[in-house]
Design a protein around this motif. Structure first.
Motif, PDB file in Angstrom:
ATOM      1  N   VAL A 115      17.203  48.090  77.228  1.00  0.00           N
ATOM      2  CA  VAL A 115      15.779  48.240  77.517  1.00  0.00           C
ATOM      3  C   VAL A 115      15.596  49.465  78.407  1.00  0.00           C
ATOM      4  CG1 VAL A 115      13.760  47.171  78.589  1.00  0.00           C
ATOM      5  CG2 VAL A 115      15.400  45.754  77.338  1.00  0.00           C
ATOM      6  N   VAL A 116      14.748  50.388  77.981  1.00  0.00           N
ATOM      7  CA  VAL A 116      14.447  51.583  78.759  1.00  0.00           C
ATOM      8  C   VAL A 116      12.931  51.694  78.909  1.00  0.00           C
ATOM      9  CG1 VAL A 116      14.625  54.094  78.885  1.00  0.00           C
ATOM     10  CG2 VAL A 116      16.524  52.773  77.939  1.00  0.00           C
ATOM     11  N   GLN A 117      12.474  51.776  80.157  1.00  0.00           N
ATOM     12  CA  GLN A 117      11.038  51.882  80.448  1.00  0.00           C
ATOM     13  C   GLN A 117      10.231  50.783  79.756  1.00  0.00           C
ATOM     14  OE1 GLN A 117      10.231  55.944  79.295  1.00  0.00           O
ATOM     15  NE2 GLN A 117      11.061  56.775  81.193  1.00  0.00           N
ATOM     16  N   GLY A 118      10.763  49.568  79.838  1.00  0.00           N
ATOM     17  CA  GLY A 118      10.048  48.404  79.312  1.00  0.00           C
ATOM     18  C   GLY A 118      10.057  48.266  77.810  1.00  0.00           C
ATOM     19  N   CYS A 119      10.913  49.030  77.129  1.00  0.00           N
ATOM     20  CA  CYS A 119      10.938  49.026  75.662  1.00  0.00           C
ATOM     21  C   CYS A 119      12.380  48.825  75.182  1.00  0.00           C
ATOM     22  CB  CYS A 119      10.376  50.351  75.151  1.00  0.00           C
ATOM     23  SG  CYS A 119      10.313  50.479  73.361  1.00  0.00           S
ATOM     24  N   VAL A 120      12.570  47.956  74.184  1.00  0.00           N
ATOM     25  CA  VAL A 120      13.907  47.774  73.608  1.00  0.00           C
ATOM     26  C   VAL A 120      14.213  48.967  72.711  1.00  0.00           C
ATOM     27  CG1 VAL A 120      15.450  46.239  72.346  1.00  0.00           C
ATOM     28  CG2 VAL A 120      13.511  45.276  73.582  1.00  0.00           C
ATOM     29  N   VAL A 121      15.235  49.739  73.065  1.00  0.00           N
ATOM     30  CA  VAL A 121      15.556  50.952  72.313  1.00  0.00           C
ATOM     31  C   VAL A 121      16.830  50.821  71.484  1.00  0.00           C
ATOM     32  CG1 VAL A 121      14.376  52.441  73.976  1.00  0.00           C
ATOM     33  CG2 VAL A 121      16.827  51.986  74.254  1.00  0.00           C
ATOM     34  N   MET A 122      17.615  49.773  71.756  1.00  0.00           N
ATOM     35  CA  MET A 122      18.847  49.560  71.017  1.00  0.00           C
ATOM     36  C   MET A 122      19.151  48.076  71.013  1.00  0.00           C
ATOM     37  SD  MET A 122      22.245  48.740  71.029  1.00  0.00           S
ATOM     38  CE  MET A 122      22.413  48.498  72.782  1.00  0.00           C
ATOM     39  N   GLY A 123      19.604  47.563  69.869  1.00  0.00           N
ATOM     40  CA  GLY A 123      19.998  46.163  69.806  1.00  0.00           C
ATOM     41  C   GLY A 123      21.134  45.975  68.825  1.00  0.00           C
ATOM     42  N   LEU A 124      22.083  45.126  69.197  1.00  0.00           N
ATOM     43  CA  LEU A 124      23.117  44.758  68.238  1.00  0.00           C
ATOM     44  C   LEU A 124      23.436  43.274  68.390  1.00  0.00           C
ATOM     45  CD1 LEU A 124      26.112  44.526  69.827  1.00  0.00           C
ATOM     46  CD2 LEU A 124      25.876  47.009  69.817  1.00  0.00           C
ATOM     47  N   VAL A 125      23.716  42.658  67.267  1.00  0.00           N
ATOM     48  CA  VAL A 125      24.066  41.245  67.216  1.00  0.00           C
ATOM     49  C   VAL A 125      25.326  41.146  66.366  1.00  0.00           C
ATOM     50  CG1 VAL A 125      23.377  38.955  66.404  1.00  0.00           C
ATOM     51  CG2 VAL A 125      21.679  40.461  67.466  1.00  0.00           C
ATOM     52  N   TYR A 126      26.423  40.740  67.002  1.00  0.00           N
ATOM     53  CA  TYR A 126      27.700  40.660  66.287  1.00  0.00           C
ATOM     54  C   TYR A 126      28.089  39.211  66.053  1.00  0.00           C
ATOM     55  CZ  TYR A 126      32.584  41.125  65.021  1.00  0.00           C
ATOM     56  OH  TYR A 126      33.785  41.026  64.361  1.00  0.00           O
ATOM     57  N   ASP A 127      28.324  38.887  64.787  1.00  0.00           N
ATOM     58  CA  ASP A 127      28.736  37.554  64.353  1.00  0.00           C
ATOM     59  C   ASP A 127      30.233  37.608  64.060  1.00  0.00           C
ATOM     60  OD1 ASP A 127      29.364  35.278  62.915  1.00  0.00           O
ATOM     61  OD2 ASP A 127      27.659  35.408  61.548  1.00  0.00           O
ATOM     62  N   PRO A 128      31.074  37.171  65.011  1.00  0.00           N
ATOM     63  CA  PRO A 128      32.521  37.326  64.826  1.00  0.00           C
ATOM     64  C   PRO A 128      33.108  36.467  63.723  1.00  0.00           C
ATOM     65  CG  PRO A 128      32.063  36.122  66.855  1.00  0.00           C
ATOM     66  CD  PRO A 128      30.746  36.591  66.321  1.00  0.00           C
ATOM     67  N   SER A 129      32.490  35.328  63.420  1.00  0.00           N
ATOM     68  CA  SER A 129      33.027  34.454  62.370  1.00  0.00           C
ATOM     69  C   SER A 129      32.950  35.111  61.000  1.00  0.00           C
ATOM     70  CB  SER A 129      32.270  33.123  62.341  1.00  0.00           C
ATOM     71  OG  SER A 129      32.363  32.457  63.574  1.00  0.00           O
ATOM     72  N   ARG A 130      31.886  35.884  60.765  1.00  0.00           N
ATOM     73  CA  ARG A 130      31.702  36.573  59.486  1.00  0.00           C
ATOM     74  C   ARG A 130      32.004  38.073  59.595  1.00  0.00           C
ATOM     75  NH1 ARG A 130      29.081  32.052  58.920  1.00  0.00           N
ATOM     76  NH2 ARG A 130      28.145  32.379  60.952  1.00  0.00           N
ATOM     77  N   ASP A 131      32.372  38.519  60.783  1.00  0.00           N
ATOM     78  CA  ASP A 131      32.606  39.943  61.044  1.00  0.00           C
ATOM     79  C   ASP A 131      31.402  40.770  60.572  1.00  0.00           C
ATOM     80  OD1 ASP A 131      33.967  42.160  62.018  1.00  0.00           O
ATOM     81  OD2 ASP A 131      35.048  42.513  60.143  1.00  0.00           O
TER      82      ASP A 131
END
Length: 269
Positions: A115-131
């Protein structure tokens, strides 16, 4: 676009690779091998939560020391202070879906947002079971395992859709209404908010409704859905993301057409 290092392909790959390695080392190696304790709020905590947060925080500070850090397992005072940083703030859920993880159900993720200046600028969601690595950068689209994708589905009506619904946290009246009406083809509750957002973005479920999720649960998935072209709001029609530590409801759908139908249904008396 906000100024951050992850517009650089090299920095982007470094971040994703680091999170994958840590998840395999700190989470997968402990799967089906450890027990959980109950936290004060009734949720579960495992050794994987603690170690993944500790190691991820160290990895992030070593490589990008300019950003503050908010983790689910941090205390609330630390969380609030971190989110108020002018430079930017990491938002981490080290194991999203701890109940699944502790029960031996292979549906859990690592969720990380910037989060930069109140805004989400990057997101990642990693599911290790399914890679599987769902990820997005603001203004640069969404990807699954480094391949760009758009939110799309051939389904055109609610009755054709799979709904990802968390009944436990919905207002009782609304939960009863949905159960009674059965407005979709089928319903699931998979136990990971971050995956809910990503799966709706990818079209694995087309409708979503949740009554109360924390910023570390939804921040990354929220950006991934938005960048893919899906739509979301709260139950009262506001933007889901707010730059504070408070629980938020969420209504979402894969396409604008389904979103309009879904929102109309949920708000109709």
């Amino acid at each position: 676009m906000s100024n951050h290092p992850f517009t650089s392909p090299e920095q982007w790959e470094k971040l994703k690779t680091g999170i994958v390695q840590l998840a395999k080392q700190e989470i997968l190696t402990r799967f089906e091998k450890i027990t959980a304790e109950v936290k004060q709020d009734g949720s579960l905590l495992t050794e994987a939560d603690i170690e993944m947060q500790k190691k991820t925080k160290a990895f992030l500070f070593e490589n990008w020391p300019e950003f503050s850090f908010l983790g689910e397992e941090s205390n609330q005072e630390e969380q609030i202070k971190a989110l108020q940083s002018n430079n930017g703030c990491w938002v981490l859920d080290p194991v999203d879906g701890t109940s699944n993880f502790a029960s031996g159900i292979p549906v859990f993720t690592v969720s990380l947002a910037l989060v930069v200046q109140g805004c989400v600028v990057m997101g990642l969601v990693y599911d290790p079971s399914r890679d599987e690595m769902f990820a997005a950068r603001k203004g640069m689209g969404s990807e699954l395992n480094a391949k760009q994708f758009k939110a799309q589905t051939p389904k055109q009506t609610l009755k054709q859709c799979i709904g990802l619904i968390d009944f436990k946290r919905l207002p009782e009246e609304l939960a009863i209404k949905i159960i009674k009406d059965n407005p979709y083809a089928s319903q699931r509750s998979i136990g990971s908010v971050a995956l809910d957002w990503c799966w709706v973005a990818y079209g694995r479920g087309q409708l979503y409704c949740h009554g109360a999720q924390n910023i570390w649960d939804y921040a990354a998935g929220y950006l991934i859905l938005n960048e893919a072209g899906g739509m979301s709001c709260t139950l009262d029609g506001k933007d889901v993301y707010v730059n504070i530590v408070e629980k938020r409801s969420a209504v979402a759908a894969t396409t604008p057409e389904l979103f309009k139908q879904w929102q109309n249904y949920l708000t109709k008396n």
